[in-house]
Structures are given as structure tokens and as C-alpha cells.
Design an enzyme around this catalytic site. Sequence first.
Site, PDB file in Angstrom:
ATOM      1  N   CYS A 108       0.831  -1.207   0.000  1.00 31.37           N
ATOM      2  CA  CYS A 108       0.000   0.000   0.000  1.00 31.37           C
ATOM      3  C   CYS A 108       0.867   1.259   0.000  1.00 31.37           C
ATOM      4  O   CYS A 108       0.688   2.151  -0.832  1.00 31.37           O
ATOM      5  CB  CYS A 108      -0.963  -0.032   1.185  1.00 31.37           C
ATOM      6  SG  CYS A 108      -0.198  -0.532   2.741  1.00 31.37           S
TER       7      CYS A 108
HETATM    8  N1  LIG Z   1      -4.481  -4.130   5.085  1.00 27.26           N
HETATM    9  C1  LIG Z   1      -3.954  -3.447   4.084  1.00 27.26           C
HETATM   10  O1  LIG Z   1      -4.191  -2.231   3.935  1.00 27.26           O
HETATM   11  C2  LIG Z   1      -3.064  -4.133   3.088  1.00 27.26           C
HETATM   12  C3  LIG Z   1      -2.622  -3.405   1.984  1.00 27.26           C
HETATM   13  C4  LIG Z   1      -1.805  -4.043   1.032  1.00 27.26           C
HETATM   14  C5  LIG Z   1      -1.434  -5.361   1.210  1.00 27.26           C
HETATM   15  N2  LIG Z   1      -1.858  -6.046   2.307  1.00 27.26           N
HETATM   16  C6  LIG Z   1      -1.441  -7.444   2.438  1.00 27.26           C
HETATM   17  O2  LIG Z   1      -2.573  -8.266   2.159  1.00 27.26           O
HETATM   18  C7  LIG Z   1      -2.521  -9.461   2.943  1.00 27.26           C
HETATM   19  C8  LIG Z   1      -3.817  -9.584   3.750  1.00 27.26           C
HETATM   20  O3  LIG Z   1      -3.916  -8.431   4.592  1.00 27.26           O
HETATM   21  P1  LIG Z   1      -5.159  -8.154   5.536  1.00 27.26           P
HETATM   22  O4  LIG Z   1      -4.955  -6.785   6.063  1.00 27.26           O
HETATM   23  O5  LIG Z   1      -6.431  -8.501   4.851  1.00 27.26           O
HETATM   24  O6  LIG Z   1      -4.880  -9.241   6.687  1.00 27.26           O
HETATM   25  P2  LIG Z   1      -5.883  -9.804   7.776  1.00 27.26           P
HETATM   26  O7  LIG Z   1      -6.967  -8.810   8.022  1.00 27.26           O
HETATM   27  O8  LIG Z   1      -5.060 -10.234   8.925  1.00 27.26           O
HETATM   28  O9  LIG Z   1      -6.506 -11.111   7.065  1.00 27.26           O
HETATM   29  C9  LIG Z   1      -5.728 -12.241   6.785  1.00 27.26           C
HETATM   30  C10 LIG Z   1      -6.597 -13.340   6.188  1.00 27.26           C
HETATM   31  O10 LIG Z   1      -5.783 -14.474   5.894  1.00 27.26           O
HETATM   32  C11 LIG Z   1      -6.384 -15.662   6.439  1.00 27.26           C
HETATM   33  N3  LIG Z   1      -5.264 -16.550   6.800  1.00 27.26           N
HETATM   34  C12 LIG Z   1      -4.202 -16.229   7.586  1.00 27.26           C
HETATM   35  N4  LIG Z   1      -3.324 -17.251   7.626  1.00 27.26           N
HETATM   36  C13 LIG Z   1      -3.828 -18.227   6.834  1.00 27.26           C
HETATM   37  C14 LIG Z   1      -3.402 -19.537   6.462  1.00 27.26           C
HETATM   38  N5  LIG Z   1      -2.244 -20.045   6.908  1.00 27.26           N
HETATM   39  N6  LIG Z   1      -4.166 -20.273   5.636  1.00 27.26           N
HETATM   40  C15 LIG Z   1      -5.335 -19.781   5.170  1.00 27.26           C
HETATM   41  N7  LIG Z   1      -5.824 -18.546   5.493  1.00 27.26           N
HETATM   42  C16 LIG Z   1      -5.076 -17.785   6.315  1.00 27.26           C
HETATM   43  C17 LIG Z   1      -7.239 -15.177   7.586  1.00 27.26           C
HETATM   44  O11 LIG Z   1      -8.378 -15.998   7.658  1.00 27.26           O
HETATM   45  P3  LIG Z   1      -8.743 -17.013   8.817  1.00 27.26           P
HETATM   46  O12 LIG Z   1      -7.834 -16.761   9.984  1.00 27.26           O
HETATM   47  O13 LIG Z   1     -10.172 -16.685   9.079  1.00 27.26           O
HETATM   48  O14 LIG Z   1      -8.540 -18.312   8.151  1.00 27.26           O
HETATM   49  C18 LIG Z   1      -7.714 -13.820   7.080  1.00 27.26           C
HETATM   50  O15 LIG Z   1      -8.859 -13.985   6.248  1.00 27.26           O
HETATM   51  C19 LIG Z   1      -1.268  -9.342   3.820  1.00 27.26           C
HETATM   52  O16 LIG Z   1      -0.216 -10.052   3.238  1.00 27.26           O
HETATM   53  C20 LIG Z   1      -0.982  -7.846   3.827  1.00 27.26           C
HETATM   54  O17 LIG Z   1       0.391  -7.560   4.017  1.00 27.26           O
HETATM   55  C21 LIG Z   1      -2.676  -5.466   3.244  1.00 27.26           C
END
Ligand SMILES: NC(=O)c1ccc[n+]([C@@H]2O[C@H](COP(=O)([O-])OP(=O)(O)OC[C@H]3O[C@@H](n4cnc5c(N)ncnc54)[C@H](OP(=O)(O)O)[C@@H]3O)[C@@H](O)[C@H]2O)c1
Length: 342
Positions: free
Chosen positions: A149
Amino acid sequence: MPDVAILGGSGYTGGELIRILLSHPRVTLGAVSSRHLAGKPLAQTFPWLEGRTDLRFVTPDEVVGGSADLVFTALGHMESVESVARLMDKGKKVVDLSADFRFAENAFYTRWYNQDHPRPDLLSRAVYGLPEHYRSRIAGSLLTANPGCYATACILSLLPLAARGILPPGVVIDAKSGVSGAGRNPKDNTVFPECNEGLRPYAVARHRHQPEIEMVLGEAGRKPAQVLFTPHLLPANRGILASVYLPLPAPFDQVVEIYRDHYRDEPFVKVKAPRAVPGVQDVRGSNYCHLGLVDDPSGKFLLVFSVIDNLVKGASGQAVQNMNLMLGLPETAGLGHFPLAP
Ligand SMILES: NC(=O)c1ccc[n+]([C@@H]2O[C@H](COP(=O)([O-])OP(=O)(O)OC[C@H]3O[C@@H](n4cnc5c(N)ncnc54)[C@H](OP(=O)(O)O)[C@@H]3O)[C@@H](O)[C@H]2O)c1
């Protein structure tokens, strides 16, 4: 209509993908996974979905083994590598929102992520998913690594200068991000009392988006680029503001023309009138990046202000923009909505 799915759909970027994909006119969202919510209705986790979908969360294996043409992987650091490998073995297209495929060389992971990449053989198959610079490569790719981001806001703020080979050394980036940038799982520094009414730099001189910024600007300028990048945690839900300071590389009027020229045909990057500055509230909920250009009275420095919504252009909106390119759909499909104001 192509069928798409989300692996890791219960988090913040997953929720934002659901919001965009359920109203996308040219794809069908068929499956969304969560390990601990499998079987539960999506609307139970995302109450704003009430009455809008009957979808229920499924297990990650059901998404990987399912029939989707393209899968978004929205998991944490190094959590998606094996799933991405399995999806690619099955010939599926993948847009990965994590950092796991953003670098072509394992050395970046060793240096910035303190670990070797578990599947370095896959790294060269990924294309960095910034449409404003890699559009045609994304369109032909099976695996797109969605940018970070902060990296998106910062790269877009400097790309026109890098592409013309006039990005000077000594660029300082002071950036701030809303708390949703850290994901949905509460962390010590992101729970409400720790960040509300506060403002603090973090990962100073070590943030993992710095090498992404330098990689893309270096590729655009065909010479190494170096920036000094400091992120701050902003006590707001969404939004990134990057305030960028650098020596004025050409007369100000010419700089303005360079930016206008560079982004003239870009659907999601808007260059404001000279010396007008954008705010994060101008792009909230949208896939836009707004850029403001200001010269200081001494005529020595250029100030560039870049704003995006971290969950949209900084993550899920850009991921859908990449999906559109990979599936041969109009690039703006499903992304035309106006920002939310106020
Ligand atoms: N937030 C932002 O603004 C942003 C911006 C750019 C990029 N990102 C990137 O996008 C990715 C997701 O970010 P987020 O903010 O959405 O994170 P988050 O809110 O923590 O969500 C993570 C998701 O991944 C799932 N998960 C975690 N470990 C897993 C595993 N081993 N197997 C299957 N499912 C798993 C979790 O689901 P369950 O625990 O329910 O299974 C949850 O749905 C990250 O890599 C982050 O660095 C985020």
C-alpha cells in the site's frame, strides 16, 4: 462470466475484495475462504452484506481445489506460498496481495524479510502488479504480485520523474497510514487506546516497502533509485498520505507538464492543479490516487503529495484492476465508484 474466489477472505483486504467483486459486472464471486469461519455466512462477519449474498465461508482447501478461473490470495506474510504453487500447478491465475512474490530475487527476502523464500523457483514467474508501469506484462501473467500500500502511493508520486531519468538523489518520503493497513488481527500497537489520538513513526529506516519503491523507480529510470522512507501510524481507519520532498529536478511548470503527460490516460491517477494539495478523505473507498505538486518559494525543492485508500488502490481495488487486465476485461470494470465523502 469468469468465476473468481478469495483465499483468506475474512480479513480487511478480503472484505474489501468481497465489496468490490459482488458488484463487479463481469465476474462471479464463487467462493471465499476462512479457516475458523468455514460454514458461516459472510454477512455474519461483514454485517454490511446483510441481505446481499447467500455465500458462506468455505475452507482454504475448497478454494484451492475449486473451479475458479482466478484466485485472490489475501493471506499474511509467507502464508500463501504453498497455496499459490498449488493453484498455478492447476493452471489457475492468481493475484497475490502479500509481499511473497513482489521481488524477483531471493536476496531481497533474505535481506528485508530475514528469511529465504521457500519457493524461489516461482519468483521469476510473478509480475509486479502496478498497472501504471507494468500493464502489458500483467495482462499476460498467470501470477501477479499486488504492490504494497505505501509502495503504491510512493511509486506513483515519483514515477513520472523516474521514467524520464530525472529523479534526483536525496528523496525524502514521510508517509502515514490508517490502522487497517496492519490487518484485522489486533496487535499491541494497533488496538484503539494505543493508536487513538496518537501519531508515531515505526519501522524507521527499515520498512519493507522501501525496497519495493526503489526497485520499481530503479527499473523505470534504468538506474538505481534511493529514497529515505519513514512510515507513521495514523489514528484513522483508512488512507495513506505520502508527503515527498526532493530537489526540484526541472522548472516547476515543466514538472507539472511531465506529471500531466505521464498520467493523461491513466484512469485512476489524477494530478491536481499546480499547488493544490490532496487529502486522504478525497479518495476514501475508491481506487483513485490523487497527486498534488508544490514548489517551495526558494525554487529549490519540489513537494509531492500522494493519497490513496490503503484498502482499495493500496490493496483490493488494485488487485481487481490487475484481475481485469489478466482476464481481458475493461481495466476499470467494477471500480468506477466515487470516493465516500465526507
Ligand atoms: N491491510 C492493508 O491495507 C493491506 C494493503 C496491502 C497489502 N496487504 C497485504 O494483504 C494481505 C492480507 O492483509 P489483511 O490486512 O487482509 O490481513 P488480515 O486482516 O489479517 O486477514 C488475513 C486473512 O488471511 C487468512 N489466513 C491467515 N493465515 C492463513 C493460512 N495459513 N491459511 C489460510 N488462510 C489464512 C485469515 O483468515 P482465517 O484466519 O479466518 O482463516 C484472514 O482472512 C497481507 O499479506 C498484507 O500484508 C494489506
